[in-house]
Scaffold this active site. Structure first.
Site, PDB file in Angstrom:
ATOM      1  N   GLY A  12     -16.103  -6.442  -8.490  1.00 34.79           N
ATOM      2  CA  GLY A  12     -15.370  -5.576  -7.675  1.00 34.79           C
ATOM      3  C   GLY A  12     -14.874  -4.719  -8.999  1.00 34.79           C
ATOM      4  N   GLY A  16     -10.695   1.276  -8.492  1.00 33.75           N
ATOM      5  CA  GLY A  16      -9.660   0.649  -8.805  1.00 33.75           C
ATOM      6  C   GLY A  16      -9.219  -0.121  -9.783  1.00 33.75           C
ATOM      7  N   GLY A  18     -10.439  -2.525 -11.161  1.00 30.58           N
ATOM      8  CA  GLY A  18     -11.681  -3.153 -11.573  1.00 30.58           C
ATOM      9  C   GLY A  18     -12.171  -2.962 -12.579  1.00 30.58           C
ATOM     10  CB  SER A 144      -1.270  -9.901  -3.591  1.00 31.62           C
ATOM     11  OG  SER A 144      -0.668  -8.738  -3.209  1.00 31.62           O
ATOM     12  CE1 TYR A 167      -4.943  -7.768   0.376  1.00 32.92           C
ATOM     13  CE2 TYR A 167      -2.570  -7.707  -0.198  1.00 32.92           C
ATOM     14  CZ  TYR A 167      -3.864  -7.587  -0.665  1.00 32.92           C
ATOM     15  OH  TYR A 167      -3.360  -6.968  -2.214  1.00 32.92           O
TER      16      TYR A 167
HETATM   17  N1  LIG Z   1      -3.896  -1.684  -5.747  1.00 32.04           N
HETATM   18  C1  LIG Z   1      -3.031  -2.783  -5.701  1.00 32.04           C
HETATM   19  O1  LIG Z   1      -1.847  -2.480  -5.640  1.00 32.04           O
HETATM   20  C2  LIG Z   1      -2.782  -3.890  -5.823  1.00 32.04           C
HETATM   21  C3  LIG Z   1      -1.785  -5.060  -5.721  1.00 32.04           C
HETATM   22  C4  LIG Z   1      -1.626  -6.340  -5.716  1.00 32.04           C
HETATM   23  C5  LIG Z   1      -3.560  -7.186  -5.917  1.00 32.04           C
HETATM   24  N2  LIG Z   1      -4.127  -6.539  -5.661  1.00 32.04           N
HETATM   25  C6  LIG Z   1      -5.826  -6.707  -5.902  1.00 32.04           C
HETATM   26  O2  LIG Z   1      -6.834  -6.001  -6.600  1.00 32.04           O
HETATM   27  C7  LIG Z   1      -7.707  -6.324  -6.592  1.00 32.04           C
HETATM   28  C8  LIG Z   1      -8.466  -4.918  -7.149  1.00 32.04           C
HETATM   29  O3  LIG Z   1      -7.825  -4.176  -5.747  1.00 32.04           O
HETATM   30  P1  LIG Z   1      -8.134  -2.479  -5.862  1.00 32.04           P
HETATM   31  O4  LIG Z   1      -6.709  -2.090  -5.456  1.00 32.04           O
HETATM   32  O5  LIG Z   1      -8.694  -1.600  -7.505  1.00 32.04           O
HETATM   33  O6  LIG Z   1      -9.116  -2.412  -4.382  1.00 32.04           O
HETATM   34  P2  LIG Z   1      -9.680  -1.156  -4.942  1.00 32.04           P
HETATM   35  O7  LIG Z   1      -9.959  -0.017  -6.181  1.00 32.04           O
HETATM   36  O8  LIG Z   1     -10.319  -0.532  -3.023  1.00 32.04           O
HETATM   37  O9  LIG Z   1     -11.591  -1.224  -5.354  1.00 32.04           O
HETATM   38  C9  LIG Z   1     -11.963  -3.082  -4.696  1.00 32.04           C
HETATM   39  C10 LIG Z   1     -13.003  -3.281  -5.368  1.00 32.04           C
HETATM   40  O10 LIG Z   1     -13.651  -4.211  -4.352  1.00 32.04           O
HETATM   41  C11 LIG Z   1     -14.727  -4.299  -4.185  1.00 32.04           C
HETATM   42  N3  LIG Z   1     -15.243  -4.209  -2.848  1.00 32.04           N
HETATM   43  C12 LIG Z   1     -14.666  -4.117  -1.339  1.00 32.04           C
HETATM   44  N4  LIG Z   1     -15.300  -4.468  -0.449  1.00 32.04           N
HETATM   45  C13 LIG Z   1     -16.142  -5.645  -1.612  1.00 32.04           C
HETATM   46  C14 LIG Z   1     -17.230  -6.451   0.114  1.00 32.04           C
HETATM   47  N5  LIG Z   1     -17.491  -6.596   0.816  1.00 32.04           N
HETATM   48  N6  LIG Z   1     -18.832  -7.192  -1.423  1.00 32.04           N
HETATM   49  C15 LIG Z   1     -18.512  -5.865  -2.798  1.00 32.04           C
HETATM   50  N7  LIG Z   1     -17.318  -5.735  -3.240  1.00 32.04           N
HETATM   51  C16 LIG Z   1     -16.706  -5.648  -1.591  1.00 32.04           C
HETATM   52  C17 LIG Z   1     -14.694  -2.075  -4.582  1.00 32.04           C
HETATM   53  O11 LIG Z   1     -16.120  -2.224  -4.226  1.00 32.04           O
HETATM   54  P3  LIG Z   1     -17.069  -1.240  -3.609  1.00 32.04           P
HETATM   55  O12 LIG Z   1     -17.190   0.092  -4.500  1.00 32.04           O
HETATM   56  O13 LIG Z   1     -18.116  -1.188  -3.339  1.00 32.04           O
HETATM   57  O14 LIG Z   1     -16.129  -0.422  -3.034  1.00 32.04           O
HETATM   58  C18 LIG Z   1     -14.030  -1.763  -4.975  1.00 32.04           C
HETATM   59  O15 LIG Z   1     -14.981  -2.278  -6.548  1.00 32.04           O
HETATM   60  C19 LIG Z   1      -7.419  -6.974  -5.402  1.00 32.04           C
HETATM   61  O16 LIG Z   1      -8.240  -7.839  -5.373  1.00 32.04           O
HETATM   62  C20 LIG Z   1      -6.102  -6.422  -4.585  1.00 32.04           C
HETATM   63  O17 LIG Z   1      -6.197  -7.551  -3.461  1.00 32.04           O
HETATM   64  C21 LIG Z   1      -4.391  -4.703  -5.900  1.00 32.04           C
END
Ligand SMILES: NC(=O)c1ccc[n+]([C@@H]2O[C@H](COP(=O)([O-])OP(=O)(O)OC[C@H]3O[C@@H](n4cnc5c(N)ncnc54)[C@H](OP(=O)(O)O)[C@@H]3O)[C@@H](O)[C@H]2O)c1
Length: 274
Positions: A12, A16, A18, A144, A167
């Site tokens: 990922g 975001g 990542g 999370s 989630y």
């Molecule tokens: N955002 C927050 O505030 C927050 C808080 C706590 C924890 N987190 C955790 O942090 C991590 C990253 O979250 P983020 O906020 O950066 O999310 P994000 O911006 O939505 O990015 C998600 C990433 O995961 C990939 N992904 C999603 N569905 C997928 C699938 N079916 N197969 C392969 N790849 C997939 C996406 O790839 P594509 O480019 O292909 O869509 C993207 O690279 C997650 O585990 C989330 O639970 C986030």
């Protein structure tokens, strides 16, 4: 830990937090393996890294909403690499991606459980030989603070579904798996920890949930990178962190019987028990 020359896989990383995390070790001479579903987003990241004068990362395309996708990713990485110094299991979907209704994976599992937890569980197991080869090495599970206990009578949430619960259940499952795997890996030189990177970072999943962001990807990204390379983290395993600080997870995480139920179920669902 000096990441120069180390091989680091981050799932990922096309979006975001990542995406932010992938750029930092690339700038310090690591071999970065990026992953996502979208080749155009991966190319944009690769171009950014190269424009900054660093070696291009290797992109692995795989959809983790199917166990076959996770297996395909693990085989591609295993085909190309003999060792993996760091595995960051970060790919995920939020409570509302794709709408508010219950969705299922290609294998018929509740989608958040499948993408956020089960695919990472399978990947970690399939990549373990490479990770052990690189010991001392690290696994980082991006979980999370949003955590909901697993109802073992309805893990796939067929009754009373809501996205937040789905989630949060998947995120607690990651933390339970982290504690379990750390016990299994004692003495191997491989550590595994989980963390909440930051609250409501400005990312696609947060925006998809209609939530106003209150943190930046830099804040969450630095917390993840600290688990990857922080010297004070060396040798620590099975822990959960809130940002930079060690924290307690939901009580179910410390229930050995619940963890065993989850492990047995996960081995069965992923076909690993066979
Ligand atoms: N955002 C927050 O505030 C927050 C808080 C706590 C924890 N987190 C955790 O942090 C991590 C990253 O979250 P983020 O906020 O950066 O999310 P994000 O911006 O939505 O990015 C998600 C990433 O995961 C990939 N992904 C999603 N569905 C997928 C699938 N079916 N197969 C392969 N790849 C997939 C996406 O790839 P594509 O480019 O292909 O869509 C993207 O690279 C997650 O585990 C989330 O639970 C986030």
């Amino acid at each position: 830990m000096d990441v120069s020359g180390k091989t680091i896989l981050i799932t990922g990383s096309t979006d975001g937090v990542g995406r932010y995390v992938a750029r930092q070790p690339a700038a310090r001479g690591a071999k970065v393996l990026i992953h996502g579903r979208d080749a155009a987003r991966a190319k944009a990241l690769t171009d950014d890294i190269q424009r900054d004068g660093h070696a291009a990362p290797t992109f692995y395309q795989a959809d983790l909403s199917s166990l076959a996708g996770a297996r395909q990713l693990a085989s591609a990485v295993t085909r190309d690499h003999k060792r993996l110094d760091v595995f960051i299991s970060n790919a995920g979907i939020g409570s509302q991606n794709g709408g508010a209704g219950r969705q299922t994976s290609a294998d018929g599992h509740e989608l958040r459980f499948a993408v956020n937890y089960l695919s990472g569980f399978l990947l970690a197991h399939l990549l373990l030989p490479l990770i052990k080869e690189a010991a001392p090495s690290r696994i980082v599970n991006v979980a999370s603070l949003g955590q909901h206990p697993i109802d073992f009578d309805d893990v796939m949430i067929t009754k009373g579904y809501n996205g937040s619960r789905a989630y949060a259940q998947s995120k607690l499952a990651q933390i339970m798996f982290t504690i379990d795997l750390a016990e299994e890996l004692k003495g191997s030189g491989v550590t595994v920890n989980s963390l909440h990177p930051a609250t409501y970072m400005n990312t696609t999943m947060v925006r998809a949930g209609g939530i106003t962001p209150i943190s930046t990807v830099e804040q969450g990204g630095e917390a993840i990178l600290h688990r990857v390379a922080g010297d004070d983290v060396a040798g620590k395993s099975g822990l959960f962190f809130n940002g930079m600080n060690e924290a307690r997870a939901n009580p179910q995480a410390y229930d050995a019987a619940a963890r065993k139920r989850l492990r047995v179920l996960s081995l069965e669902l992923t076909g690993l028990s066979a």
